[in-house]
Structure formats: structure tokens, C-alpha cells
Design an enzyme around this catalytic site. Structure first.
Site, mmCIF file in Angstrom:
data_model
loop_
_atom_site.group_PDB
_atom_site.id
_atom_site.type_symbol
_atom_site.label_atom_id
_atom_site.label_comp_id
_atom_site.label_asym_id
_atom_site.label_seq_id
_atom_site.Cartn_x
_atom_site.Cartn_y
_atom_site.Cartn_z
ATOM 1 N N ARG A 125 0.831 -1.208 0.000
ATOM 2 C CA ARG A 125 0.000 0.000 0.000
ATOM 3 C C ARG A 125 0.868 1.262 0.000
ATOM 4 O O ARG A 125 0.532 2.248 -0.651
ATOM 5 C CB ARG A 125 -0.940 -0.030 1.201
ATOM 6 C CG ARG A 125 -2.020 1.017 1.147
ATOM 7 C CD ARG A 125 -3.109 0.753 2.155
ATOM 8 N NE ARG A 125 -2.624 0.860 3.523
ATOM 9 C CZ ARG A 125 -3.363 0.554 4.589
ATOM 10 N NH1 ARG A 125 -4.595 0.108 4.447
ATOM 11 N NH2 ARG A 125 -2.874 0.676 5.804
ATOM 12 N N LYS A 227 -2.878 6.300 1.427
ATOM 13 C CA LYS A 227 -2.714 6.937 2.743
ATOM 14 C C LYS A 227 -1.819 8.167 2.611
ATOM 15 O O LYS A 227 -0.753 8.259 3.221
ATOM 16 C CB LYS A 227 -2.139 5.913 3.733
ATOM 17 C CG LYS A 227 -3.191 5.458 4.760
ATOM 18 C CD LYS A 227 -2.653 4.373 5.663
ATOM 19 C CE LYS A 227 -3.164 4.474 7.083
ATOM 20 N NZ LYS A 227 -4.603 4.309 7.239
ATOM 21 N N GLU A 263 -16.609 6.100 4.117
ATOM 22 C CA GLU A 263 -15.941 5.503 5.273
ATOM 23 C C GLU A 263 -15.915 6.512 6.405
ATOM 24 O O GLU A 263 -16.414 7.624 6.277
ATOM 25 C CB GLU A 263 -14.528 5.047 4.903
ATOM 26 C CG GLU A 263 -13.628 6.167 4.421
ATOM 27 C CD GLU A 263 -12.209 5.681 4.120
ATOM 28 O OE1 GLU A 263 -11.679 4.873 4.891
ATOM 29 O OE2 GLU A 263 -11.639 6.136 3.120
HETATM 30 C C1 LIG Z 1 -5.680 3.636 7.613
HETATM 31 C C2 LIG Z 1 -7.082 3.916 7.224
HETATM 32 C C3 LIG Z 1 -8.088 2.925 7.246
HETATM 33 C C4 LIG Z 1 -7.866 1.542 7.818
HETATM 34 O O1 LIG Z 1 -6.886 0.803 7.183
HETATM 35 P P1 LIG Z 1 -6.245 -0.448 7.932
HETATM 36 O O2 LIG Z 1 -5.233 -0.970 6.966
HETATM 37 O O3 LIG Z 1 -7.322 -1.408 8.208
HETATM 38 O O4 LIG Z 1 -5.636 0.078 9.184
HETATM 39 C C5 LIG Z 1 -9.333 3.246 6.770
HETATM 40 N N1 LIG Z 1 -9.616 4.486 6.326
HETATM 41 C C6 LIG Z 1 -8.709 5.467 6.313
HETATM 42 C C7 LIG Z 1 -9.082 6.805 5.796
HETATM 43 C C8 LIG Z 1 -7.411 5.213 6.763
HETATM 44 O O5 LIG Z 1 -6.506 6.185 6.760
#
Ligand SMILES: *Cc1c(COP(=O)(O)O)cnc(C)c1O
Length: 380
Positions: A125, A227, A263
Site C-alpha cells: 500500500r 494513505k 468511510e
Molecule cells: C488507515 C485507514 C483505514 C484503515 O486501514 P487499515 O489498513 O485497516 O488500518 C481506513 N480508512 C482510512 C481513511 C485510513 O486512513
């Protein structure tokens, strides 16, 4: 934010407490550590009141640093003592937000072994995010090696089993100076770590979400699917407003139709109706969570039908249960969602789907349930 004075001789470990962290520093009295003898010989545990840690950043002993130039590959990194970093005021990350981060956890099993959960997924990722922001990224092997070294060097900061985990924060930033809007000439890959408590300390605290209608988190063609650090400051306004109104977090809608669920600020969302679990698809505006992906698989193993599809906000009124997934929260039940001044409530508790999925996930992550999927990686 509180500044921790590490290795300061003014801190006494006996009655020194800072806020809700319950953190006390005795680093001053420890012999100077070099990487290699940490995590065993010196002190099995750092001097922390493990029942009082929260989610604040507690400085640990070491951080990993690796640099490379634009159009080159990362080659060698090293562990440095945890400290402030120096950076050019003209750094790409400071001026133009060229940066991505990751988040993962190390767990201490009751037999003392240390486990990471699907760290290869974080490496992949980060690479995708780096590609989107025109940055070179460490290879998966470099990422995993760096992660393991960081965990081993900070092993005494991994909470005892049941008390929490070591949260690990890898980041990749444009650290070289650039005045015109262009990719930075130099990049820094850095990993630091901090102990965090279990999210569910005293039973399962359900989230109360607020559906945001004014601010968008992401839009098609943007960077919502990676991210990128640029995705987070713009939602602080929505989060603060929701918290001031007594909610735990914000649930975002799609920016085009304002009709579909996206989300929560840092976790993915699922709705349960009967035997069917639905979650929005990761098509660029939603962060593809590793917990999300794992829960989809675990839910199918438990016999649920899982659908990745557009979920309309109107469907919430029909849902039996809603829950969120993410590295920080694990699987968090949603007790209520407020949309257009209407509060909808959902099933929570021990008999819920959420609770069942949470137990399986955490069981695998902490080594209580046998990992038949090859998701956990032991750090040795
Ligand atoms: C990090 C994150 C998640 C969750 O990702 P994981 O890999 O399960 O920790 C979901 N939404 C956002 C906006 C994030 O930054």
C-alpha cells in the site's frame, strides 16, 4: 501536545505521570543501549504503567531512517535513537504535502513471541501511495526488514499480552528542498513506534457516528485511495465539529451524489442485515484497509455473504448492525448514526456479528487462534 523529555534527569520514575499516558521515563538510568542487546538483556519491559497508556505518542528508543534521491532506489537504512529530525524548510513534504504513511501493530504473545499482522500489505500500500505522489518507495523486503528491526530495537515497549500493542508508523516523505511545484529531490523513509492500549479496554464501547454533509473526504480522481498525508488535515474540521456535538467520529458520503457511504475518518464501514454484510467498494475514494480485507475473508469463513457494493445512506435505517474496521480500532461496533437530525440505532453486544468477527481477528493477531492464513509474521 505534551513534549516528552526523554533521558532527562529531572524525571523521577516513581510518581511521574503525564496525562492519560501514564508514561514514566527511566531512560536516564539505563545504560546506553546499542542495537543488538535490546529487548532481552537490558530490561524486558520499559518503565510504563501499562494500564494507563492511551493513544498518545509515547517516544520509544529507536527509529529507522533510510534516504534516497529522486530517480534512485532506496539502498541502506539504519536505526537511530528516537529524536527530532532535521528538515529543510523547503522540503516537498512541508510545502506541498508530498508524503504517505502506514500504520500497523506488533503484538506480544503470552509465550513472549512477537507478531506482526500482514505487514507485506502495508509495504504494497505504501508503494501504491508513493506511485500516486511521484515518490520512490522501499521494496517490500526493505520495508519488512526495516519494520522488524524497528520492532526488535523497541521490544521493551511492546505492552504485556492483553494490555495493548506497539503501534508502528512507517512514513515516506519528500525531504529534499524544492521551491517550484515538482517532486522533491530527496526522500526519507522513517519508522517510529509507540505503545498503545487495547481499544476495547472496558468492554466494547460503541461508536456514535455523524453523517457529514458539508465536507468531503475524497473525490474521484483524488488521493482518497492512498494513505496520503494530504487526506487528513482537511477533515479535522468535520471531526472537531462532530466531537463538539457529542459524536465519536464522522461518516463521509460520496462527494458526487452525497448518497453513498464512503468511510469513517480512519476506518472502513460495514453494514449487516441478516446474513448479508455489505461494504462500499474500494474504487479510489476509499482507503483499502487491511483490516477491511481481512474481515471480508473472516466473515465469509463464518458463513456470511459479503458484498462489496455501493451502500446507500438510506439503507442504514434497515440495517441490523453497523461496524468499522481499522488497525487502530480493530472491529468497532457502531451504536448509532445520525443523519439529517435523525438518529438510527443498531444492535451491539456480545451476540453481535461484529463481536464474533472481532474475536476471530484479534485471536489471529495475538496468536490465540491458530493462523491458518499465513497472515501473522513472527519477529525474531
Ligand atoms: C488507515 C485507514 C483505514 C484503515 O486501514 P487499515 O489498513 O485497516 O488500518 C481506513 N480508512 C482510512 C481513511 C485510513 O486512513
Amino acid at each position: 501536545m505534551i513534549q516528552f523529555l526523554r533521558r532527562s534527569h529531572t524525571l523521577s520514575s516513581s510518581n511521574f505521570k503525564l496525562g492519560r499516558f501514564g508514561f514514566a521515563s527511566r531512560a536516564a538510568s539505563l545504560p546506553q543501549q546499542t542495537y543488538g542487546n535490546v529487548g532481552g538483556d537490558v530490561d524486558e519491559y520499559a518503565d510504563v504503567e501499562w494500564d494507563k497508556i492511551g493513544f498518545g505518542a509515547i517516544p520509544t528508543d529507536y527509529m529507522y531512517v533510510m534516504k534516497c534521491c529522486k530517480d534512485h532506489d532506496f539502498e541502506h537504512g539504519q536505526l537511530n535513537p528516537y529524536a527530532n529530525i532535521q528538515i529543510s524548510p523547503a522540503a516537498g513534504v512541508l510545502n506541498y504535502g508530498q508524503g504517505v504513511y502506514e500504520g500497523t501493530k506488533a503484538q506480544r504473545r503470552s509465550d513472549g513471541r512477537v507478531l506482526l499482522f500482514r505487514p507485506d500489505q502495508n509495504a504494497i500500500r505504501m508503494r501504491e501511495g508513493a506511485h500516486r505522489l511521484c515518490m520512490p518507495a522501499p521494496s517490500t523486503n526493505q520495508f519488512l526488514h526495516a519494520l522488524k528491526q524497528t520492532v526488535l530495537a523497541n521490544k521493551r515497549w511492546i505492552p504485556p499480552p492483553g494490555k495493548g500493542s506497539l503501534y508502528i508508523r512507517p512514513m515516506l516523505i519528500g525531504s529534499g528542498p524544492i521551491l517550484g511545484l515538482a517532486p522533491s529531490p530527496e526522500y526519507t523513509f522513517l519508522i517510529y513506534a509507540s505503545p498503545v492500549r487495547n481499544y476495547f479496554k472496558e468492554g466494547i464501547a460503541a461508536l456514535n457516528l455523524y453523517v457529514e454533509e458539508e465536507y468531503d473526504r475524497a473525490s474521484p480522481g483524488g488521493a482518497g485511495g492512498v494513505k496520503s498525508i494530504t487526506n487528513y488535515a482537511p477533515v479535522l474540521k468535520a471531526i472537531i465539529r462532530a466531537k463538539n456535538r457529542g459524536f465519536s467520529d464522522v461518516l463521509y458520503l460520496d462527494s458526487v451524489n452525497k448518497k453513498y457511504l464512503e468511510e469513517v475518518s480512519s476506518c472502513n464501514i460495514f453494514i449487516v442485515k441478516g446474513n448479508v454484510i455489505s461494504t462500499p467498494p474500494t474504487a479510489g475514494t476509499i482507503l483499502p484497509g487491511i483490516t477491511r480485507k481481512s474481515i471480508i475473508e473472516i466473515a465469509r469463513d463464518h458463513g456470511y455473504k459479503v458484498e462489496e457494493r455501493g451502500v446507500m445512506v438510506d439503507e442504514l435505517s434497515e440495517a441490523d448492525e453497523v461496524f468499522c474496521t481499522g488497525t487502530a480500532v480493530g472491529v468497532a461496533p457502531v451504536g448509532s448514526i445520525t443523519y439529517k437530525n435523525q438518529r438510527m440505532e443498531f444492535r451491539v453486544g456480545d451476540e453481535s456479528t461484529c463481536s464474533r468477527l472481532y474475536s476471530t481477528l484479534v485471536g489471529i493477531q495475538t496468536g490465540i487462534i491458530e493462523d491458518k492464513k499465513g497472515w501473522t509474521v513472527e519477529v525474531v
